[in-house]
Design a protein around this motif. Structure first.
Motif, PDB file in Angstrom:
ATOM      1  N   GLY A   8      37.851  38.620  39.006  1.00  9.61           N
ATOM      2  CA  GLY A   8      37.300  38.511  37.613  1.00  9.61           C
ATOM      3  C   GLY A   8      38.281  37.612  36.762  1.00  9.61           C
ATOM      4  N   VAL A  12      40.362  30.816  30.439  1.00  6.42           N
ATOM      5  CA  VAL A  12      39.504  30.943  29.394  1.00  6.42           C
ATOM      6  C   VAL A  12      40.219  30.531  28.171  1.00  6.42           C
ATOM      7  N   SER A  17      36.336  35.799  26.112  1.00  6.63           N
ATOM      8  CA  SER A  17      36.285  37.008  26.750  1.00  6.63           C
ATOM      9  C   SER A  17      36.276  36.804  28.301  1.00  6.63           C
ATOM     10  N   LEU A  18      36.718  38.002  28.972  1.00 10.21           N
ATOM     11  CA  LEU A  18      36.789  38.001  30.363  1.00 10.21           C
ATOM     12  C   LEU A  18      36.640  39.462  30.878  1.00 10.21           C
ATOM     13  N   THR A  19      35.977  39.815  31.847  1.00  7.06           N
ATOM     14  CA  THR A  19      36.015  41.085  32.447  1.00  7.06           C
ATOM     15  C   THR A  19      36.604  41.256  33.713  1.00  7.06           C
ATOM     16  N   GLN A  81      37.370  44.981  30.124  1.00 10.98           N
ATOM     17  CA  GLN A  81      36.926  44.248  29.318  1.00 10.98           C
ATOM     18  C   GLN A  81      37.534  43.611  28.113  1.00 10.98           C
ATOM     19  N   VAL A 119      44.706  35.766  35.033  1.00  8.00           N
ATOM     20  CA  VAL A 119      44.210  35.520  33.853  1.00  8.00           C
ATOM     21  C   VAL A 119      44.826  34.398  32.948  1.00  8.00           C
TER      22      VAL A 119
END
Length: 123
Positions: A8, A12, A17-19, A81, A119
Motif C-alpha cells: 500500500g 502521495v 491519504s494512504l492506507t 489509514q 511511503v
C-alpha cells in the motif's frame, strides 16, 4: 513461522491519504500485539501505532489524530489509514507482531517483521 508482508505504500502529495496493509501467513495473529514502525533515512526506527489482541490502541504523538490503526483477525490483516500526510511522514513503514507464551519455567516472546513498504510524501 509467521510471515508478514506490507503493501500500500507509494507516492502521495502532502495533505493526501494512504492506507497500508499487513498480511500474515503461516499462523494466526489473533493473539498478537501488532505494531506499525517507520524508519526514515539517517534516523532511528520509531513506533507509529500499536493495537493489542483485545483492541487497545496507542499512537505516537506525530500520528495522533491523523493515523488510524485497525486489524481484521478473521482475515489475518492489519491496516494503517494515514490522512493529512506530511513530508515528514516519508519513511519505510514496517509491520511487526509480537506474542508472549508463558509457562511455569519462563516467558518466551515471538516477534515477526515485514519487509517494509515505502511511503513518500511530496510537498
Amino acid at each position: 513461522q509467521v510471515q508478514l508482508v506490507e503493501s500500500g505504500g507509494g507516492l502521495v502529495q502532502a495533505g493526501g491519504s494512504l492506507t497500508l496493509s499487513c498480511a500474515a501467513s503461516g499462523g494466526s495473529l489473533g493473539s498478537f500485539t501488532m505494531y506499525w514502525y517507520r524508519q526514515a533515512p539517517g534516523k532511528q526506527r520509531e513506533l507509529v501505532a500499536s493495537i493489542t489482541s483485545g483492541g487497545t490502541i496507542s499512537y505516537a504523538d506525530s500520528a495522533e489524530g491523523r493515523f488510524t490503526i485497525s486489524r481484521d483477525n478473521a482475515q489475518n490483516l492489519m491496516y494503517l489509514q494515514m490522512n493529512s500526510l506530511k513530508p515528514e511522514d516519508t519513511a519505510v513503514y514496517y509491520c511487526n507482531a509480537k506474542v508472549q507464551v508463558a509457562t511455569i519455567e519462563r516467558v518466551t516472546e515471538f516477534e515477526y517483521w515485514g519487509q517494509g513498504t515505502q511511503v513518500t510524501v511530496s510537498s
